[in-house]
Design a protein around this motif. Structure first.
Motif, short mmCIF file in Angstrom:
data_model
loop_
_atom_site.label_atom_id
_atom_site.label_comp_id
_atom_site.label_asym_id
_atom_site.label_seq_id
_atom_site.Cartn_x
_atom_site.Cartn_y
_atom_site.Cartn_z
N PRO A 110 0.84 -1.19 0.00
CA PRO A 110 0.00 0.00 0.00
C PRO A 110 0.88 1.24 0.00
CG PRO A 110 0.21 -0.86 2.22
CD PRO A 110 0.97 -1.78 1.34
N ASP A 111 0.38 2.37 -0.48
CA ASP A 111 1.24 3.54 -0.54
C ASP A 111 1.51 4.06 0.87
OD1 ASP A 111 -0.73 5.59 0.24
OD2 ASP A 111 -1.71 5.01 -1.63
N ILE A 112 2.50 4.92 0.95
CA ILE A 112 2.97 5.36 2.26
C ILE A 112 1.87 6.07 3.03
CG2 ILE A 112 3.96 7.50 1.31
CD1 ILE A 112 5.36 5.50 4.26
N ALA A 113 0.98 6.76 2.30
CA ALA A 113 -0.10 7.45 2.99
C ALA A 113 -0.97 6.44 3.73
CB ALA A 113 -0.92 8.25 1.99
N SER A 114 -1.30 5.33 3.07
CA SER A 114 -2.09 4.30 3.73
C SER A 114 -1.36 3.74 4.93
CB SER A 114 -2.41 3.15 2.78
OG SER A 114 -2.68 3.64 1.51
N VAL A 115 -0.06 3.57 4.76
CA VAL A 115 0.70 3.00 5.87
C VAL A 115 0.63 3.91 7.08
CG1 VAL A 115 2.98 2.31 6.67
CG2 VAL A 115 2.23 1.67 4.38
N VAL A 116 0.91 5.21 6.87
CA VAL A 116 0.96 6.09 8.04
C VAL A 116 -0.42 6.54 8.50
CG1 VAL A 116 3.28 6.92 7.57
CG2 VAL A 116 1.33 8.23 6.76
N LEU A 117 -1.43 6.41 7.66
CA LEU A 117 -2.75 6.85 8.09
C LEU A 117 -3.65 5.69 8.50
CD1 LEU A 117 -3.56 9.64 5.49
CD2 LEU A 117 -2.57 9.88 7.75
N GLU A 118 -3.47 4.54 7.87
CA GLU A 118 -4.44 3.48 8.08
C GLU A 118 -3.88 2.16 8.58
OE1 GLU A 118 -6.88 5.83 4.82
OE2 GLU A 118 -5.72 4.10 4.23
N LEU A 119 -2.57 2.02 8.50
CA LEU A 119 -2.00 0.76 8.94
C LEU A 119 -1.37 0.92 10.33
CD1 LEU A 119 -1.61 -2.07 7.85
CD2 LEU A 119 0.57 -1.37 6.91
N ILE A 120 -0.64 2.02 10.47
CA ILE A 120 0.00 2.28 11.75
C ILE A 120 -0.28 3.72 12.16
CG2 ILE A 120 1.87 0.65 11.33
CD1 ILE A 120 3.62 3.05 10.56
N SER A 121 -0.04 4.00 13.42
CA SER A 121 -0.08 5.39 13.85
C SER A 121 1.35 5.80 14.13
CB SER A 121 -0.94 5.52 15.11
OG SER A 121 -0.98 6.86 15.52
N LEU A 122 1.93 6.52 13.19
CA LEU A 122 3.33 6.89 13.29
C LEU A 122 3.44 8.11 14.20
CD1 LEU A 122 6.19 6.27 12.31
CD2 LEU A 122 5.75 7.67 10.31
N ASN A 123 3.63 7.85 15.48
CA ASN A 123 3.55 8.94 16.46
C ASN A 123 4.81 9.77 16.57
OD1 ASN A 123 1.05 7.96 16.89
ND2 ASN A 123 1.42 7.20 18.96
N TYR A 124 5.93 9.21 16.15
CA TYR A 124 7.18 9.96 16.24
C TYR A 124 8.04 9.59 15.05
CZ TYR A 124 11.69 11.61 18.14
OH TYR A 124 12.90 12.24 18.33
N SER A 125 8.30 10.56 14.21
CA SER A 125 9.24 10.37 13.12
C SER A 125 9.86 11.71 12.83
CB SER A 125 8.53 9.84 11.86
OG SER A 125 9.27 10.22 10.72
N GLU A 126 11.17 11.79 12.98
CA GLU A 126 11.82 13.09 12.80
C GLU A 126 11.63 13.61 11.39
OE1 GLU A 126 15.67 14.18 14.41
OE2 GLU A 126 15.63 12.27 15.48
N THR A 127 11.46 12.71 10.44
CA THR A 127 11.36 13.17 9.06
C THR A 127 9.92 13.49 8.67
OG1 THR A 127 13.24 11.78 8.55
CG2 THR A 127 12.01 12.64 6.69
#
Lengths: 240, 560, 412
Positions: C82-99
């Motif tokens: 899945p595209d990165i948007a799906s990953v960070v929005l719908e697969l995981i909750s990326l709570n901390y990423s410096e980038t």
């Protein structure tokens, strides 16, 4: 000048055969090994690998057979005699050549003028022949580590990790091939520098006249012309 | 007087800390600190120039292609060879696609969140959004779908990358995020689209280089990529797709967002001196004739050619033993960590100076140099942007001189705007380079590799990364590197103070900015982001001889 | 948002919103299922599990960047199915990423500490741990990088080390390892922190693998099958060489010996220019990179073995064990001196051969080449014993000429 008579008893036929296998195997393995290391001409890779892997197994099996056979087959413990005993004795330190390492080194450094009397093999020879089976097994082991079908087997994957990963195993396998080459150089040199009769014995199983020797007492006992021509010197031979 | 600290600065590459002194709501002094030491140059020692082209790019995952090319140019300079036509075109194409990837990702996914509030987009009216998109001349999309997706995301209660956002920050008492909900929705939609197009741009790099980040094909002598019509056709299609998107979406978005943040075109000025080493070779292989040429602009924007002998790297305020500045060729550096102290030593970054002065590097520098060199498309774009500014803010820019208008591009939002025009320039360039390579392939002028012997001597590679001028130097004996040096873009921009205590470009740009809440200094964050700092590669040690005080046990196997 | 009553699932609605067809989605599920070792037949289960998991609570993830180039973040941002948007929005909750995080500074760090306090999260570590200068070689948010790792990993349900740097230090641990870097496994072991670790090497990490591992974890709630280095067996269980599309050329002995040659144009095997495919275990030729558009060997470059890693030995980082990349064999090193085994071994062998030749001339000069020297009449050892017993030992060397004299009638 002098050398001992070469009798077939010192190198029984099975060992002549294993020696032949070693000769052919080593040459093919070294050549194909170099090729696999760097394919210096095109269109030979699968043949090279096939030969290399096949003879790798042949050499290892041959080595194991040779070591096991040493416990069953009898051979002469020295040149110049037809008495035989279990072959492994002439690999291990013998009564005949205890304390002789210094004498042999001195002889080869021209410090000692006379040829040491002793067992079938000189001490340096014995040490190297004793190590060769381990070297062959090590090469076989590292070779299998580099062979894809074996890499996943625990026995080999543990070794791969131990030896620094596959890149490390390659270096070990490669460097020890050069140890083999060095061994072969020295072996061929020492076996033939005092005359080619050992080679005729080893490969053609051809006996050669010479002095006879009693391994029990460690003394020269006479001369055997193998029922043929008289010795080159004026002195009459004494057959025992 | 308060201290405001942003550490870590997010949405950049690497680890950056910004400390500011705030008096009466304005920044009066600032310190930028690079937080990481790795020592790339030491690792390259003893390895071959070709290995260096593979390893050196791993100093930065955002602009690996540029590092790879600077390393290969340095090696080719040392070998005394030039690359053939096919290799030149292919390298230019990889570099172009990396620029596209980097600029798109930076603008939408790293920078835009300082201006766009995706949570606010939930309030948007879908019909109004569509008509606003038409009015702004930007591309439409399924705005309703994105709105649905956002609300599902918001209802879930887990904010993911928006956790702890600064969307409630203020500047000078008014809300920092000023876009209407509809524009927020458009920009958020394009934020998601941008993720796809930056990936597509990277796919062009990957098609030519095997993978991206960290391409595999550019090595000293040329490239290992063998062009075929098949592959080039695929690349051409993608290049045009990205170009069309940049033209139809990225630029209109920029121009639609800019009017809401005109203030940001007046703050965040750098030192006013610009440096570019040039990028994208023409057949002449002359840096001054590159598609984006080399040049230095002083405070009066007078153009000169760069002179490598005028580089000095100072370490007075960096975590290295010693003081003063040295040319990178003679650089001696010994890592020496002390407690962070802005009055003493406070950064792992060194302080490079050109002729004793700070210089700003990056998109704005490249574009201004190209403008001064009279590169046709660049002149058109910069003039167009100046016109936009004049029309949007006649009170500020109506009677501004050409110089003032050009310097308005060296501001917090100016840098972004001019970089987005650069993106279009590079996108067009990629398309035309691909056409040129297809033609060259048909005419048999697309050879890709020049052989070389054993290397001895010194070589320099001067090139551009998306975020500015990049310099690699190597000294080689018997094909083994004995000394390696890099001065990378962000070292110039994020430079700490030098010997005379003059601040680096970012430190200088921050002074005068408004800070309402020292915990959320949004304007400062925007300003820092506008430089697109890339800190990982800006921190390194230059001279190996003295740095080896670590316990490494040696053996012939190199292991254990 | 789609309501409960609607006939399509919320995930389906979201997929539709992005124009991802059901077919593409199922294709992705097949890939995940195969990667997770479930086989193609499990794809429908995967789809179902995904639909369930993505409609519920997301998996909190803290993505730490240590001594890294951000390449793994960049690489992950290239994932398309899945595209990165799906990953960070719908697969995981990326709570901390410096980038990627919107927040910065204190707010960002608070997001991290809050996540840790809440527990039930996965820590993704990118980049090497810098131990140099007592951990001050890397400082984030006023904290030593080492403390940050400790704090973040200690409470994590699992730690995923992405990229070779996080696995064993990567190039940063390359000799002389200037910042004293190491991998996460080694660091946590030394700190006595025991937490499940998944290592995913290669430089940068292949995003498809990372997402596969994440999906696997979210779906089954357990780690994928790992080998002895804690790498997913299904990804790192086969060599690049074995899956290489150019393998046929290898078997035929068709090699590229020089870049820019006819052989290169024909797409021959890159073995002779140092390809590390035979000693590198990874699924690169199958997964490929950047939406499978290409991979290293397809771009004409020999594999440089970036998947080689040993999590407990920084000195076995891929840069040290694989360079020079264009040579068949790795360099050996004594101190700062790098060398190839081949010329050294050949030189040593040459010296031995030369010594033998010299010795041969000596043997000839000593008259030993035609049968050897005369024998000693009695072994030196025996002579000594005789002397001790007060007896005279014979001294005349024996040869064919005088043998009779000494042997007739036994003793002299």
């Amino acid at each position: 000048m002098a050398h001992l008579a070469h009798y077939r008893e010192s190198h029984p036929l099975p060992f002549v055969i294993t020696h032949w296998i070693n000769l052919v195997g080593f040459i093919l393995l070294i050549f194909t090994g170099f090729y696999i290391h760097y394919p210096f001409f095109p269109n030979f890779m699968s043949q090279a690998r096939g030969v290399h892997i096949f003879f790798g197994f042949v050499i290892v099996i041959n080595c194991i057979f040779r070591v096991v056979a040493a416990f069953f087959i009898k051979s002469a413990p020295a040149e110049g005699t037809r008495t035989v005993e279990t072959d492994i004795h002439s690999w291990l330190p013998q009564k005949g050549n205890r304390h002789q390492l210094g004498a042999w080194i001195k002889y080869y450094l021209f410090i000692k003028k006379t040829h040491p009397l002793g067992a079938k093999f000189g001490v340096p020879q014995k040490i190297s022949y004793g190590l060769i089976p381990f070297l062959i097994l090590f090469m076989g082991y590292t070779g299998l580590c580099l062979w894809a079908p074996a890499q996943q087997v625990g026995f080999f994957s543990a070794g791969i990790t131990l030896l620094g990963g596959l890149a490390g195993v390659r270096v070990w396998h490669y460097v020890f091939m050069w140890v083999f080459i060095i061994f072969i150089f020295i072996h061929v040199y020492l076996a033939n520098i005092e005359g080619l009769s050992p080679t005729f014995m080893m490969f053609l199983w051809k006996e050669h006249p010479g002095l006879t020797y009693d391994p029990e007492t460690g003394t020269i006992t006479g001369y055997d012309d193998l029922g043929g021509s008289a010795p080159k010197t004026e002195a009459a031979p004494v057959a025992k | 007087m308060t201290r405001s600290v942003i550490d870590p600065i997010s949405r950049i590459e690497g680890h950056l800390r910004i400390e500011m002194e705030v008096t009466n709501g304005k920044v009066t002094d600032a310190w930028a600190s690079g937080g990481l030491f790795r020592g790339m140059e030491l690792v390259l020692q003893g390895r071959t120039p070709t290995d260096a082209s593979y390893i050196a790019q791993r100093v930065c995952g955002v602009c690996p292609v540029s590092h790879c090319h600077a390393a290969t140019y340095a090696a080719e300079d040392m070998y005394g060879i030039t690359i053939p036509n096919g290799a030149r075109l292919i390298r230019n194409m990889v570099e172009c696609s990396q620029f596209l990837h980097s600029h798109i990702l930076w603008f939408y996914n790293l920078y835009a969140l300082d201006f766009v509030n995706p949570i606010n987009a939930l309030k948007a009216d879908i019909a109004d959004t569509a008509s606003l998109a038409v009015a702004a001349g930007t591309s439409g999309a399924d705005f309703a779908g994105v709105a649905n997706r956002l609300s599902a995301f918001a209802e879930n209660g887990q904010l993911s990358i928006f956790t702890g956002n600064w969307f409630d920050a203020t500047v000078g008492g008014s809300a920092a995020y000023k876009l209407p909900a509809e524009l927020d929705l458009i920009a958020t939609t394009h934020y998601l689209e941008a993720l796809r197009y930056q990936a597509e741009a990277s796919q062009i790099s990957a098609a030519l280089g095997g993978k991206m980040p960290h391409i595999m094909s550019s090595i000293p002598g040329g490239t290992t990529f063998v062009p075929t019509e098949d592959k080039l056709g695929d690349i051409y299609y993608r290049a045009k797709e990205v170009r069309d998107w940049v033209k139809g979406t990225m630029l209109p978005d920029t121009l639609a967002i800019a009017p809401y943040y005109l203030d940001e075109f007046t703050v965040g000025h750098g030192p006013g001196r610009f440096a570019a080493w040039g990028v994208f070779d023409k057949a002449s292989m002359d840096p001054a004739e590159r598609y984006l040429p080399s040049g230095m602009l002083d405070v009066n924007l007078n153009l000169t050619d760069p002179d490598e002998t005028k580089f000095l790297e100072y370490i007075d305020h960096s975590y290295y033993d010693g003081t003063g500045g040295l040319n990178p060729r003679e650089g001696v550096t010994k890592p020496l960590y002390k407690d962070y102290d802005v009055k003493d030593r406070y950064s792992w970054t060194k302080a490079p100076r050109y002729d004793g002065k700070t210089y700003e590097v990056g998109g704005v520098s490249r574009m201004l140099v190209a403008y001064k060199r009279g590169v046709k498309d660049v002149v058109t774009y910069v003039d167009a942007l100046a016109d936009v500014l004049k029309k949007a803010a006649p009170a500020v820019f109506g009677n501004a001189s050409e110089k003032d208008l050009l310097l308005a591009l060296d501001t917090t939002l100016g840098r972004a705007a001019v970089r987005n025009y650069e993106t279009l320039y590079v996108a067009d360039l990629l398309v035309s380079l691909t056409e040129e390579l297809i033609t060259a392939l048909k005419e048999g002028d697309a050879s890709t590799f020049t052989e070389h012997g054993t290397g001895n001597g010194e070589g320099v590679g001067m090139w551009e990364a998306p975020r500015g001028a990049l310099y690699h130097f190597e000294r080689v004996k018997n094909d083994k590197i004995t000394a390696y040096q890099e001065i990378v873009p962000t070292t110039w921009n994020v430079s700490p103070r030098g010997a005379d205590d003059t601040p680096g470009p970012i430190e200088e740009a921050l002074v005068g900015l408004t800070v309402d809440d020292p915990e959320k200094p949004i304007e400062a964050l925007r300003c820092v982001h506008s430089f697109d700092p890339c800190v990982a590669c800006s921190v390194h040690v230059s001279e190996p001889a003295t740095g080896k005080q670590f316990n490494t046990v040696t053996s012939p196997w190199g292991v254990r | 948002m789609t309501t409960e009553e609607s006939t399509i699932s919320p995930l389906q609605a979201r997929l539709d919103a992005r124009g991802v067809s059901r077919r593409t989605f199922l294709k992705f599920c097949v890939a995940i299922a195969v990667m997770a070792g479930l086989g193609k037949a499990a794809a429908p289960d995967v789809a179902q599990a995904l639909e369930k998991s993505t409609s519920g609570k997301l998996l909190p993830v803290v993505w730490l960047e240590l001594a890294s180039c951000s390449g793994c973040t960049e690489s992950t941002a290239q994932v398309t199915t899945p595209d990165i948007a799906s990953v960070v929005l719908e697969l995981i909750s990326l709570n901390y990423s410096e980038t990627l995080s919107a927040a910065a500074g204190v707010s960002l760090d608070k997001a991290r500490t809050d996540t840790i306090a809440a527990g039930g999260y996965v820590a993704v570590i990118e980049g090497a741990v810098v131990r140099g200068w007592d951990g001050n070689g890397l400082r984030i948010g006023g904290m030593k990088g080492t403390d940050l790792v400790k704090e973040t990993c200690e409470k994590a349900d699992a730690v995923i080390a992405v990229g070779s740097c996080a696995v064993d230090g990567g190039w940063q641990a390359g000799y002389p390892n200037p910042a004293d870097c190491c991998g996460v496994t080694e660091f946590l072991k030394a700190e006595g922190i025991s937490v499940p670790i998944i290592n995913i090497p290669t430089c940068p990490v292949n995003p498809d693998w990372l997402v596969a591992v994440l999906v696997d974890y979210i779906m089954l709630g357990k780690l994928p099958e790992l080998d002895d280095k804690n790498m997913p067996s299904l990804i790192f269980g086969e060599s690049i060489h074995d899956n290489c599309p150019r393998r046929g050329h290898f078997e035929n002995g068709e090699f590229v010996y020089q870049f820019g040659s006819v052989e290169e144009e024909k797409g021959y095997c890159l073995y002779a220019v140092g390809c590390k495919g035979p000693q590198t275990y990874a699924k690169c030729p199958i997964t490929r990179w950047n939406e499978s558009i290409s991979w290293c060997v397809e771009a004409g470059s020999p594999c440089i073995g970036c998947a080689n890693a040993d999590p407990t030995r920084t000195t076995r980082n891929w840069v040290d064990t694989m360079t020079p990349f264009l040579k068949r064999q790795r360099n050996m090193r004594i101190g700062d001196l790098y060398f190839q085994a081949a010329p050294v071994a050949a030189t040593v062998t040459g010296i031995v051969a030369a010594a033998l030749v010299c010795h041969g001339f000596g043997m000839k000069a000593a008259g030993r080449t035609k049968g050897g020297a005369d024998f000693e009449p009695i072994r030196t050892y025996d002579a000594k014993k005789l002397k001790q017993a007060g007896k005279e030992a014979p001294t005349t060397p024996i040869n064919e000429g005088n043998v009779e004299k000494f042997t007739k009638g036994g003793d002299e």
